[in-house]
Design a protein around this motif. Structure first.
Motif, PDB file in Angstrom:
ATOM      1  N   GLU A 128       0.830  -1.211   0.000  1.00 50.75           N
ATOM      2  CA  GLU A 128       0.000   0.000   0.000  1.00 50.75           C
ATOM      3  C   GLU A 128       0.862   1.257   0.000  1.00 50.75           C
ATOM      4  OE1 GLU A 128      -3.922  -1.795   2.353  1.00 50.75           O
ATOM      5  OE2 GLU A 128      -2.256  -0.930   3.485  1.00 50.75           O
ATOM      6  N   MET A 129       1.960   1.236   0.737  1.00 52.68           N
ATOM      7  CA  MET A 129       2.840   2.408   0.752  1.00 52.68           C
ATOM      8  C   MET A 129       3.500   2.633  -0.601  1.00 52.68           C
ATOM      9  SD  MET A 129       4.695   2.513   4.485  1.00 52.68           S
ATOM     10  CE  MET A 129       5.414   0.874   4.391  1.00 52.68           C
ATOM     11  N   ILE A 130       3.926   1.556  -1.253  1.00 50.88           N
ATOM     12  CA  ILE A 130       4.547   1.695  -2.569  1.00 50.88           C
ATOM     13  C   ILE A 130       3.535   2.214  -3.579  1.00 50.88           C
ATOM     14  CG2 ILE A 130       5.538   0.411  -4.491  1.00 50.88           C
ATOM     15  CD1 ILE A 130       7.540   0.945  -2.269  1.00 50.88           C
ATOM     16  N   ALA A 131       2.306   1.723  -3.524  1.00 51.79           N
ATOM     17  CA  ALA A 131       1.257   2.207  -4.430  1.00 51.79           C
ATOM     18  C   ALA A 131       1.001   3.696  -4.191  1.00 51.79           C
ATOM     19  CB  ALA A 131      -0.019   1.403  -4.233  1.00 51.79           C
ATOM     20  N   HIS A 132       1.004   4.096  -2.947  1.00 50.52           N
ATOM     21  CA  HIS A 132       0.834   5.507  -2.573  1.00 50.52           C
ATOM     22  C   HIS A 132       1.949   6.358  -3.178  1.00 50.52           C
ATOM     23  CE1 HIS A 132       0.017   8.895   0.210  1.00 50.52           C
ATOM     24  NE2 HIS A 132       1.330   8.952   0.371  1.00 50.52           N
ATOM     25  N   CYS A 133       3.184   5.911  -3.029  1.00 45.42           N
ATOM     26  CA  CYS A 133       4.334   6.658  -3.552  1.00 45.42           C
ATOM     27  C   CYS A 133       4.282   6.751  -5.074  1.00 45.42           C
ATOM     28  CB  CYS A 133       5.637   6.009  -3.105  1.00 45.42           C
ATOM     29  SG  CYS A 133       5.901   6.025  -1.316  1.00 45.42           S
ATOM     30  N   ARG A 134       3.880   5.673  -5.714  1.00 44.25           N
ATOM     31  CA  ARG A 134       3.771   5.685  -7.181  1.00 44.25           C
ATOM     32  C   ARG A 134       2.709   6.689  -7.641  1.00 44.25           C
ATOM     33  NH1 ARG A 134       6.565   1.945  -9.896  1.00 44.25           N
ATOM     34  NH2 ARG A 134       7.343   0.095  -8.773  1.00 44.25           N
ATOM     35  N   ALA A 135       1.599   6.747  -6.921  1.00 38.15           N
ATOM     36  CA  ALA A 135       0.527   7.673  -7.299  1.00 38.15           C
ATOM     37  C   ALA A 135       0.997   9.117  -7.225  1.00 38.15           C
ATOM     38  CB  ALA A 135      -0.686   7.458  -6.394  1.00 38.15           C
ATOM     39  N   VAL A 136       1.758   9.458  -6.185  1.00 41.01           N
ATOM     40  CA  VAL A 136       2.265  10.820  -6.049  1.00 41.01           C
ATOM     41  C   VAL A 136       3.321  11.099  -7.113  1.00 41.01           C
ATOM     42  CG1 VAL A 136       3.465  12.425  -4.518  1.00 41.01           C
ATOM     43  CG2 VAL A 136       1.728  10.884  -3.590  1.00 41.01           C
ATOM     44  N   ALA A 137       4.185  10.126  -7.364  1.00 45.39           N
ATOM     45  CA  ALA A 137       5.272  10.310  -8.331  1.00 45.39           C
ATOM     46  C   ALA A 137       4.758  10.461  -9.753  1.00 45.39           C
ATOM     47  CB  ALA A 137       6.250   9.139  -8.252  1.00 45.39           C
ATOM     48  N   PRO A 157      11.411  -0.621   6.453  1.00 47.05           N
ATOM     49  CA  PRO A 157      12.485  -1.605   6.294  1.00 47.05           C
ATOM     50  C   PRO A 157      13.230  -1.466   4.978  1.00 47.05           C
ATOM     51  CG  PRO A 157      10.381  -2.627   5.840  1.00 47.05           C
ATOM     52  CD  PRO A 157      10.074  -1.238   6.338  1.00 47.05           C
ATOM     53  N   TYR A 158      14.344  -2.170   4.896  1.00 52.67           N
ATOM     54  CA  TYR A 158      15.138  -2.202   3.664  1.00 52.67           C
ATOM     55  C   TYR A 158      14.279  -2.572   2.461  1.00 52.67           C
ATOM     56  CZ  TYR A 158      18.157  -4.081   0.036  1.00 52.67           C
ATOM     57  OH  TYR A 158      18.728  -4.347  -1.172  1.00 52.67           O
ATOM     58  N   SER A 159      13.393  -3.554   2.636  1.00 57.02           N
ATOM     59  CA  SER A 159      12.590  -4.022   1.503  1.00 57.02           C
ATOM     60  C   SER A 159      11.741  -2.898   0.923  1.00 57.02           C
ATOM     61  CB  SER A 159      11.702  -5.195   1.926  1.00 57.02           C
ATOM     62  OG  SER A 159      10.851  -4.811   3.015  1.00 57.02           O
ATOM     63  N   PHE A 160      11.235  -2.024   1.787  1.00 54.71           N
ATOM     64  CA  PHE A 160      10.466  -0.882   1.289  1.00 54.71           C
ATOM     65  C   PHE A 160      11.348   0.021   0.444  1.00 54.71           C
ATOM     66  CE2 PHE A 160       9.619   3.647   1.712  1.00 54.71           C
ATOM     67  CZ  PHE A 160       8.375   3.735   1.094  1.00 54.71           C
ATOM     68  N   ARG A 163      12.273  -1.276  -3.032  1.00 53.13           N
ATOM     69  CA  ARG A 163      11.173  -1.130  -3.998  1.00 53.13           C
ATOM     70  C   ARG A 163      10.925   0.341  -4.329  1.00 53.13           C
ATOM     71  NH1 ARG A 163       6.185  -4.461  -1.726  1.00 53.13           N
ATOM     72  NH2 ARG A 163       5.308  -3.841  -3.766  1.00 53.13           N
ATOM     73  N   PHE A 164      11.058   1.187  -3.345  1.00 52.82           N
ATOM     74  CA  PHE A 164      10.873   2.630  -3.548  1.00 52.82           C
ATOM     75  C   PHE A 164      11.857   3.152  -4.594  1.00 52.82           C
ATOM     76  CE2 PHE A 164      11.811   7.072  -2.381  1.00 52.82           C
ATOM     77  CZ  PHE A 164      10.540   7.614  -2.329  1.00 52.82           C
ATOM     78  N   ALA A 165      13.092   2.661  -4.517  1.00 51.04           N
ATOM     79  CA  ALA A 165      14.131   3.125  -5.439  1.00 51.04           C
ATOM     80  C   ALA A 165      13.852   2.726  -6.888  1.00 51.04           C
ATOM     81  CB  ALA A 165      15.495   2.584  -5.006  1.00 51.04           C
ATOM     82  N   GLU A 166      12.920   1.820  -7.097  1.00 50.97           N
ATOM     83  CA  GLU A 166      12.573   1.409  -8.452  1.00 50.97           C
ATOM     84  C   GLU A 166      11.527   2.327  -9.095  1.00 50.97           C
ATOM     85  OE1 GLU A 166      11.320  -2.610  -8.056  1.00 50.97           O
ATOM     86  OE2 GLU A 166      13.325  -3.369  -7.574  1.00 50.97           O
ATOM     87  N   ILE A 167      10.958   3.242  -8.318  1.00 52.36           N
ATOM     88  CA  ILE A 167       9.961   4.174  -8.860  1.00 52.36           C
ATOM     89  C   ILE A 167      10.695   5.219  -9.692  1.00 52.36           C
ATOM     90  CG2 ILE A 167       8.168   5.850  -8.296  1.00 52.36           C
ATOM     91  CD1 ILE A 167       7.714   4.280  -5.674  1.00 52.36           C
ATOM     92  N   VAL A 186      18.647   2.588   3.828  1.00 55.42           N
ATOM     93  CA  VAL A 186      18.297   3.407   2.664  1.00 55.42           C
ATOM     94  C   VAL A 186      19.456   3.453   1.668  1.00 55.42           C
ATOM     95  CG1 VAL A 186      17.560   5.679   1.863  1.00 55.42           C
ATOM     96  CG2 VAL A 186      16.733   4.811   4.060  1.00 55.42           C
ATOM     97  N   VAL A 187      20.644   3.740   2.177  1.00 54.57           N
ATOM     98  CA  VAL A 187      21.802   3.856   1.288  1.00 54.57           C
ATOM     99  C   VAL A 187      22.047   2.542   0.556  1.00 54.57           C
ATOM    100  CG1 VAL A 187      24.264   4.356   1.142  1.00 54.57           C
ATOM    101  CG2 VAL A 187      22.829   5.630   2.757  1.00 54.57           C
TER     102      VAL A 187
END
Length: 339
Positions: A128-137, A157-160, A163-167, A186-187
């Protein structure tokens, strides 16, 4: 501005203060002093401004105050008058409909990117968080934001972050968990994603200098934190700009590490770390009040103020580290900024 490559500027690394909110005794927007703050930061040599973020007070979005758009507009007007282009970042909060609407407002006002807080998604799943970030981006380039849980964030977490870095439309990440393990998550996620175009920014006000001095190596790849988007840099800003240049690609010397501890000690007083950061915004206001840029410490929440003993702590760091303040710079130009 149309030819300004803000992504390149972010990747080079700049100082970005988180813009506070100037209020009158009646807790109404003090337009004159709000403009003066922006003029101060611009004159101090910052590379951008972050407006409508935590230091500006999230409550500006409350309909009873209605200050989100006016504050963004005032900052835009002052940045339009700046002698050179600035990276324009606006805060984005709330559930997806609100966040998308705020992104659309920022885009309409000419802001380059949105600093995306996930504080409203405390119980959301990672999907849900990744979908949220994609919608804003899809609306506006995004600066990711790892906000420490003690002031409204959540553990991510790292996993988030991987995936975030792939947006595609992520341009930077502000790391502000005040936690070395979580900063490393994050790094490492950005390095392992292969995204060289995502700029790494410190928001760790408790570890500013060390963040700049640390090379992060994962496998054969190495990245550095190139700039800062910091509430701490809303005060003593002229010195902060100099600090970033001093630390840019520098090796960690004993003198720089000592300076880092002095900056962290100052931050402890300003941010009220002894009282779980209760007085973090009021502490910054107190520094600006001493310099004559703000009239008082007022926050939109009347219960938000300095903690017992915090004033004395600010007195202490002022006396201990006179080389860190920019009082003389402010005094020289204050009347011009307040015109």
């Amino acid at each position: 501005m149309n030819n300004f490559d803000f992504r390149h500027t972010l990747q080079h690394g700049i100082a970005i203060p988180a813009h506070p909110l100037a209020l009158t005794t009646r807790r109404k927007l003090d337009e004159r002093r709000q403009r003066a703050l922006a003029r101060y930061y611009i004159a101090a040599g910052v590379g951008g401004l972050a407006v409508g973020v935590h230091t500006t007070q999230f409550a500006i979005r409350d309909p009873k105050f209605g200050l989100f758009k006016p504050v963004l507009e005032l900052a835009k007007e002052e940045m339009d008058r700046a002698p050179g282009p600035l990276v324009r970042i606006g805060g984005i909060c709330g559930a997806t409909p609100q966040a998308v609407a705020e992104a659309e407002l920022l885009r309409g006002l000419g802001y380059h990117a949105g600093l995306l807080s996930l504080g409203a998604l405390r119980t959301a799943t990672e999907d849900e968080m990744i979908a949220h970030c994609r919608a804003v981006a899809q609306v506006l380039p995004v600066v990711g934001f790892y906000l420490q849980p003690s002031v409204g964030g959540r553990v991510l977490p790292y996993s988030f972050w991987r995936r975030f870095a792939e947006i595609e439309n992520i341009v930077a990440i502000k790391m502000a968990p005040f936690n070395r393990y979580q900063t490393l998550d994050v790094v490492r996620a950005v390095i392992e994603s292969g995204r060289d175009d995502i700029a790494l920014y410190t928001g760790n006000d408790d570890n500013i200098v060390a963040d700049f001095l640390t090379p992060y190596r994962v496998g054969s790849k190495e990245r550095r934190i190139v700039g800062g988007l910091l509430g701490h840099w809303s005060v003593w800003t002229h010195r902060a700009v100099q600090l970033l240049e001093q630390c840019r690609n520098a090796e960690a010397t004993s003198a720089l590490l000592r300076l880092g501890i002095e900056v962290t000690d100052s931050n402890a007083a300003f941010f009220d770390s002894a009282n779980a950061f209760h007085g973090c915004i009021a502490g910054l206001h107190e520094v600006l009040r001493r310099q004559g840029l703000l009239e008082g410490l007022w926050c939109l929440d009347e219960h938000e103020s300095l903690s017992p003993g915090q004033m004395e702590e600010i007195d202490r760091v002022y006396a201990a580290y006179p080389h860190l303040n920019d009082d003389a710079f402010v005094a020289e130009h204050r009347d011009e900024w307040l015109r």
